[in-house]
Design an enzyme around this catalytic site. Structure first.
Site, mmCIF file in Angstrom:
data_model
loop_
_atom_site.group_PDB
_atom_site.id
_atom_site.type_symbol
_atom_site.label_atom_id
_atom_site.label_comp_id
_atom_site.label_asym_id
_atom_site.label_seq_id
_atom_site.Cartn_x
_atom_site.Cartn_y
_atom_site.Cartn_z
ATOM 1 N N ASP B 67 -8.506 3.602 -4.981
ATOM 2 C CA ASP B 67 -8.449 3.635 -3.521
ATOM 3 C C ASP B 67 -9.705 2.999 -2.914
ATOM 4 O O ASP B 67 -9.637 2.022 -2.159
ATOM 5 C CB ASP B 67 -8.299 5.102 -3.078
ATOM 6 C CG ASP B 67 -8.145 5.268 -1.583
ATOM 7 O OD1 ASP B 67 -7.968 4.264 -0.872
ATOM 8 O OD2 ASP B 67 -8.200 6.417 -1.115
ATOM 9 N N ARG B 125 -4.579 -7.235 10.516
ATOM 10 C CA ARG B 125 -5.553 -6.201 10.172
ATOM 11 C C ARG B 125 -5.183 -5.484 8.875
ATOM 12 O O ARG B 125 -5.764 -4.454 8.541
ATOM 13 C CB ARG B 125 -5.654 -5.182 11.315
ATOM 14 C CG ARG B 125 -6.099 -5.835 12.630
ATOM 15 C CD ARG B 125 -6.291 -4.832 13.728
ATOM 16 N NE ARG B 125 -7.512 -4.056 13.562
ATOM 17 C CZ ARG B 125 -8.717 -4.441 13.973
ATOM 18 N NH1 ARG B 125 -8.889 -5.584 14.574
ATOM 19 N NH2 ARG B 125 -9.756 -3.662 13.786
#
Lengths: 164, 164
Positions: B67, B125
């Site tokens: 992550d 984004r």
């Protein structure tokens, strides 16, 4: 907390050292999961340092809670399906084949988190568990775990470095 | 370790407190990620207590490393795509929209783990990063992270409880 053993209280000692859910890992989260009707439930209050962006819970912790609560749910569901106790032999202990987490909104850091699990599929040695993680009554993350039962012949590695 | 700043060394102070990758979180993993050609790379050696089944690495840690390495890779890739420095303004800081990890085999606990990332998609984004986690030269887990850039107007919560 219910006045009954948690799923993880019934794991055999030699597989009860997981950082997330092992009752014998003094450094870990030692989460505890219970049945609540057809769902499983676990409550966990993060430490202040379990932060992501300040003020919000670290996503890795959220993934960890969903993961361990789901493998615990898998074990308890398998025991129930076989009509025998979770601490009977051969033991029920599941590991994760895959983990998916959708982070729906930032999770506020401070209040207790509630993880709820529900068995989506149970077939052979595989259990699929769906989970939500909530704070202040609002679902902040959703997860799915594919859990696979450890072979009955599995033995932890010699030289257990996790012993307290 | 390369003789250059890691991606995470260049995060603004107020978003550098993440348990996984914040250089200002003294309790956390403080992972550091670098470019290696088109891939990003990070090395991390777990503690003995980061165990799952004894002898193997805790899956929650594996998810956490994938992550944070991937959101760091997303930030660095976005900076590169915009042709400006990672520590220029407005800052590049990504959070996780979704995380998927496939655990391919048990990861031995002891040796350093290598996480490698590769940008699969970068659009607006959003950045999608694929990652592998290896031990002793063998890939033990594969992950995919959908990372989304924090709004430029985002401010961490008042009352930062994560400060050391």
């Amino acid at each position: 907390m219910p006045d009954e053993p948690a799923f993880q209280d019934l794991y055999p000692d030699d597989v009860a050292r997981c950082f997330g859910c092992g009752r014998l890992n003094p450094h870990g989260h030692r989460i505890r999961s219970f049945w609540d009707g057809e769902e499983s439930v676990c409550s966990f209050t993060p430490e202040p340092y379990h932060t992501a962006i300040p003020g919000f819970v670290y996503g890795g912790l959220i993934a960890s809670l969903i993961d361990c609560h789901s493998t615990g749910t898998a074990a308890a569901a398998a025991a129930r399906a076989e009509g025998r106790a979770l601490d009977s032999n051969p033991p029920f202990r599941y590991v994760t084949a895959s983990l998916h987490v959708d982070y729906l909104r930032p999770t506020p850091l401070g209040p207790p988190l509630t993880v709820r699990g529900r068995v989506k599929e149970i077939r052979g040695r595989k259990v699929v568990v769906e989970a939500t993680l909530s704070a202040l009554g609002e679902v902040c993350a959703r997860g799915e775990v594919v859990a696979v039962r450890l072979p009955d012949t599995f033995r932890p590695r010699a030289g257990d470095v996790s012993a307290p």
